[in-house]
Motif scaffolding. Sequence first.
Motif, PDB file in Angstrom:
ATOM      1  N   CYS A  76      -2.337  13.393  18.247  1.00 55.12           N
ATOM      2  CA  CYS A  76      -1.129  13.213  17.064  1.00 55.12           C
ATOM      3  C   CYS A  76      -1.468  12.283  15.846  1.00 55.12           C
ATOM      4  CB  CYS A  76       0.012  12.459  17.733  1.00 55.12           C
ATOM      5  SG  CYS A  76      -0.415  10.870  18.239  1.00 55.12           S
ATOM      6  N   LEU A  77      -2.952  11.928  15.666  1.00 54.57           N
ATOM      7  CA  LEU A  77      -3.144  11.213  14.639  1.00 54.57           C
ATOM      8  C   LEU A  77      -2.908   9.779  14.583  1.00 54.57           C
ATOM      9  CD1 LEU A  77      -3.809  14.222  12.348  1.00 54.57           C
ATOM     10  CD2 LEU A  77      -5.397  13.592  13.827  1.00 54.57           C
ATOM     11  N   SER A  78      -2.375   9.016  15.602  1.00 54.17           N
ATOM     12  CA  SER A  78      -2.013   7.960  15.344  1.00 54.17           C
ATOM     13  C   SER A  78      -3.180   6.928  15.172  1.00 54.17           C
ATOM     14  CB  SER A  78      -1.050   7.692  16.586  1.00 54.17           C
ATOM     15  OG  SER A  78       0.155   8.247  16.735  1.00 54.17           O
ATOM     16  N   ILE A  79      -2.884   5.981  14.464  1.00 52.21           N
ATOM     17  CA  ILE A  79      -3.804   5.088  14.364  1.00 52.21           C
ATOM     18  C   ILE A  79      -3.431   3.648  15.101  1.00 52.21           C
ATOM     19  CG2 ILE A  79      -4.801   3.367  12.310  1.00 52.21           C
ATOM     20  CD1 ILE A  79      -4.077   6.032  10.491  1.00 52.21           C
ATOM     21  N   VAL A  88       0.850  -1.171  -0.117  1.00 54.93           N
ATOM     22  CA  VAL A  88       0.077   0.056   0.089  1.00 54.93           C
ATOM     23  C   VAL A  88       0.812   1.458  -0.122  1.00 54.93           C
ATOM     24  CG1 VAL A  88      -1.649   1.216   1.280  1.00 54.93           C
ATOM     25  CG2 VAL A  88      -1.800  -1.189   1.228  1.00 54.93           C
ATOM     26  N   LEU A  89       2.010   1.348   0.627  1.00 58.13           N
ATOM     27  CA  LEU A  89       2.678   2.334   1.061  1.00 58.13           C
ATOM     28  C   LEU A  89       3.307   2.941  -0.311  1.00 58.13           C
ATOM     29  CD1 LEU A  89       4.678   1.644   4.089  1.00 58.13           C
ATOM     30  CD2 LEU A  89       2.463   2.781   4.029  1.00 58.13           C
ATOM     31  N   LEU A  90       3.877   1.943  -1.347  1.00 54.89           N
ATOM     32  CA  LEU A  90       4.421   2.479  -2.506  1.00 54.89           C
ATOM     33  C   LEU A  90       3.465   2.987  -3.480  1.00 54.89           C
ATOM     34  CD1 LEU A  90       7.000  -0.284  -3.254  1.00 54.89           C
ATOM     35  CD2 LEU A  90       7.464   1.971  -1.844  1.00 54.89           C
ATOM     36  N   GLN A  91       2.091   2.660  -3.772  1.00 53.94           N
ATOM     37  CA  GLN A  91       1.099   3.268  -4.417  1.00 53.94           C
ATOM     38  C   GLN A  91       0.956   4.738  -3.709  1.00 53.94           C
ATOM     39  OE1 GLN A  91      -2.393   0.740  -4.304  1.00 53.94           O
ATOM     40  NE2 GLN A  91      -1.304  -0.909  -5.257  1.00 53.94           N
ATOM     41  N   GLN A  92       0.800   4.664  -2.389  1.00 60.40           N
ATOM     42  CA  GLN A  92       0.750   5.850  -2.095  1.00 60.40           C
ATOM     43  C   GLN A  92       1.635   7.125  -1.963  1.00 60.40           C
ATOM     44  OE1 GLN A  92      -0.365   5.752   2.227  1.00 60.40           O
ATOM     45  NE2 GLN A  92      -2.305   4.215   1.726  1.00 60.40           N
ATOM     46  N   ALA A  93       3.017   6.324  -2.305  1.00 62.17           N
ATOM     47  CA  ALA A  93       4.344   7.375  -2.488  1.00 62.17           C
ATOM     48  C   ALA A  93       4.046   7.905  -3.824  1.00 62.17           C
ATOM     49  CB  ALA A  93       5.407   6.496  -2.192  1.00 62.17           C
ATOM     50  N   SER A  94       3.867   6.870  -5.059  1.00 62.80           N
ATOM     51  CA  SER A  94       3.680   7.323  -6.074  1.00 62.80           C
ATOM     52  C   SER A  94       2.631   8.326  -6.764  1.00 62.80           C
ATOM     53  CB  SER A  94       3.581   6.143  -7.216  1.00 62.80           C
ATOM     54  OG  SER A  94       3.487   6.721  -8.594  1.00 62.80           O
ATOM     55  N   ARG A 137       1.552  -2.598  13.295  1.00 62.44           N
ATOM     56  CA  ARG A 137       2.287  -2.335  12.040  1.00 62.44           C
ATOM     57  C   ARG A 137       1.370  -3.191  10.876  1.00 62.44           C
ATOM     58  NH1 ARG A 137       3.858   0.847  14.797  1.00 62.44           N
ATOM     59  NH2 ARG A 137       5.885   1.932  14.859  1.00 62.44           N
ATOM     60  N   LYS A 138       0.174  -3.294  10.827  1.00 65.46           N
ATOM     61  CA  LYS A 138      -0.592  -3.917   9.836  1.00 65.46           C
ATOM     62  C   LYS A 138      -1.580  -3.006   9.372  1.00 65.46           C
ATOM     63  CE  LYS A 138      -3.923  -5.861  13.178  1.00 65.46           C
ATOM     64  NZ  LYS A 138      -4.580  -7.221  13.610  1.00 65.46           N
ATOM     65  N   VAL A 139      -2.118  -3.336   7.900  1.00 61.61           N
ATOM     66  CA  VAL A 139      -2.788  -2.682   7.365  1.00 61.61           C
ATOM     67  C   VAL A 139      -4.307  -2.732   7.767  1.00 61.61           C
ATOM     68  CG1 VAL A 139      -3.648  -2.045   4.888  1.00 61.61           C
ATOM     69  CG2 VAL A 139      -1.170  -2.438   5.412  1.00 61.61           C
ATOM     70  N   VAL A 140      -5.023  -1.535   8.037  1.00 59.70           N
ATOM     71  CA  VAL A 140      -6.316  -2.027   8.661  1.00 59.70           C
ATOM     72  C   VAL A 140      -7.453  -0.883   7.691  1.00 59.70           C
ATOM     73  CG1 VAL A 140      -5.612  -2.476  11.071  1.00 59.70           C
ATOM     74  CG2 VAL A 140      -5.876  -0.003  10.127  1.00 59.70           C
ATOM     75  N   ASP A 141      -8.732  -1.550   7.764  1.00 57.70           N
ATOM     76  CA  ASP A 141      -9.522  -0.758   7.240  1.00 57.70           C
ATOM     77  C   ASP A 141     -10.216   0.092   8.122  1.00 57.70           C
ATOM     78  OD1 ASP A 141      -9.221  -2.197   4.787  1.00 57.70           O
ATOM     79  OD2 ASP A 141     -10.486  -3.967   5.242  1.00 57.70           O
ATOM     80  N   VAL A 142     -10.401  -0.316   9.321  1.00 54.75           N
ATOM     81  CA  VAL A 142     -11.184   0.536  10.263  1.00 54.75           C
ATOM     82  C   VAL A 142     -10.288   0.450  11.533  1.00 54.75           C
ATOM     83  CG1 VAL A 142     -13.404   1.034  11.746  1.00 54.75           C
ATOM     84  CG2 VAL A 142     -13.360   0.222   9.511  1.00 54.75           C
ATOM     85  N   GLY A 143      -9.843   1.648  12.311  1.00 57.70           N
ATOM     86  CA  GLY A 143      -9.108   1.397  13.158  1.00 57.70           C
ATOM     87  C   GLY A 143      -9.471   2.913  14.274  1.00 57.70           C
ATOM     88  N   ALA A 179      -1.557   1.757   7.976  1.00 58.00           N
ATOM     89  CA  ALA A 179      -0.952   1.001   9.023  1.00 58.00           C
ATOM     90  C   ALA A 179      -1.132   1.404  10.317  1.00 58.00           C
ATOM     91  CB  ALA A 179       0.381   0.446   8.664  1.00 58.00           C
ATOM     92  N   CYS A 180      -1.371   0.349  11.179  1.00 58.31           N
ATOM     93  CA  CYS A 180      -1.635   0.824  12.470  1.00 58.31           C
ATOM     94  C   CYS A 180      -0.255   0.853  13.255  1.00 58.31           C
ATOM     95  CB  CYS A 180      -2.552  -0.227  13.387  1.00 58.31           C
ATOM     96  SG  CYS A 180      -1.535  -1.871  13.696  1.00 58.31           S
ATOM     97  N   PHE A 181      -0.231   1.664  14.102  1.00 56.80           N
ATOM     98  CA  PHE A 181       1.054   2.095  14.891  1.00 56.80           C
ATOM     99  C   PHE A 181       1.357   1.076  16.064  1.00 56.80           C
ATOM    100  CE2 PHE A 181       1.626   6.764  13.998  1.00 56.80           C
ATOM    101  CZ  PHE A 181       1.189   6.690  12.622  1.00 56.80           C
ATOM    102  N   CYS A 182       0.465   0.304  16.437  1.00 54.05           N
ATOM    103  CA  CYS A 182       0.803  -0.527  17.332  1.00 54.05           C
ATOM    104  C   CYS A 182       1.047  -2.092  16.960  1.00 54.05           C
ATOM    105  CB  CYS A 182      -0.654  -1.106  18.215  1.00 54.05           C
ATOM    106  SG  CYS A 182      -1.937  -1.345  17.144  1.00 54.05           S
TER     107      CYS A 182
END
Length: 375
Positions: free
Chosen positions: A309-312, A239-245, A297-303, A292-295
């Motif tokens: 600080c807007l941490s997920i 997911v991260l590389l798609q968002q980076a591009s 480190r997995k991609v989540v749909d709802v968090g 991705a959640c900060f606890c």
Amino acid sequence: MNAIDGTDRHIKQEDAPPPSLLSIVLDTNPHAWAHLSSTLPLHACISALLVFINAHLASGNANEVAVIASHTHKAAWLYPTPKGNRPTHSTSNGAIDIDGEEAGRSGIQDNPNKYRPFAMVETDILKNLEKLLAETKETHLSSTPTTLIGGALSLALSYISKSTILASPLDLSTAENPLSSLADSETSHTARVPLTSRILIVSVSGDLANQYIPVMNSIFAAQRKRIPIDILKLAGDTVLLQQASDATGGVYVKPERPEGLLQYLMMAFLPDATARRSLVMPSAGGVDFRAACFCHRKVVDVGYVCSICLSIFCEPNLPDNLCLTCGSYLSLRNAITPAPALIAKKKKKKKKIGGGTDSATPGGTPAGGGTPMHS
């Protein structure tokens, strides 16, 4: 002279495009390349990258290139080599070319069949990559199956920033406050135009959620500096590389046949930022904007998002209900305890105007079709 002969003379300005700096981040994760050994081995990828780099350098005399390896336990320079670790181009056994054969005992200086800048880039990349793989131990491979893409992006952004300053230096000696002049030049995007930069990530690793924070910080830095990040995804999906591009205006390509790597590089990633203004570049289509959640480190749909600080976070069961990033107290009892169920009240029978009674329908409308009356 213009007044003597009556002609107008103007200084001819150079109309050539500005020099381009290409920073390549190569994913050298042995776990991921082992799965691609049947379709695209690592040595075939290096061969295609060297041809692509030569084409970039041949596009302009002032073009530059930098290659960084994103390995399992560190991010290492492949080109240019740091001064303290610069390998010698002349060895007793001869330099090793792409196919693993000897290129001559005297090194690249006495090879008349190869352009010297191409030979220097090729020799340094092969030597440093061989050294990196030789230093990799089993403990490094067993500690993590992913790659340190965040550190490689930080190195690429730092090198681009330094090269931009060297390409168009400021005369800080004449300024009243040199530090403020340097800060103003960094905030203004039109002060340093002579060098166009971009980053190309050749990725083969799948899950990068454990590096969500450093990668997102690098994305925001590249977006602020207007540095496009191109992604060539040979295997896996992240997911991260798609968002980076998408955030930096780069090109995202995931080829269906990785064995045609050279064709994808030459057709999709060779034009720089100046040439892309006149071309229609490929796009990724739909972009996955999940975080991705900060606890864990997995991609989540709802968090659950910290309001400070807007941490997920993927679950509300935090220790002492404290945010793991800023330490603020989070009131998550409403998220844990379900709301009480609403009890539906019985509807009373409605009286007709004529004196009779008629039961109401479940929707609240009398059987006769009139407007319901409320007592």
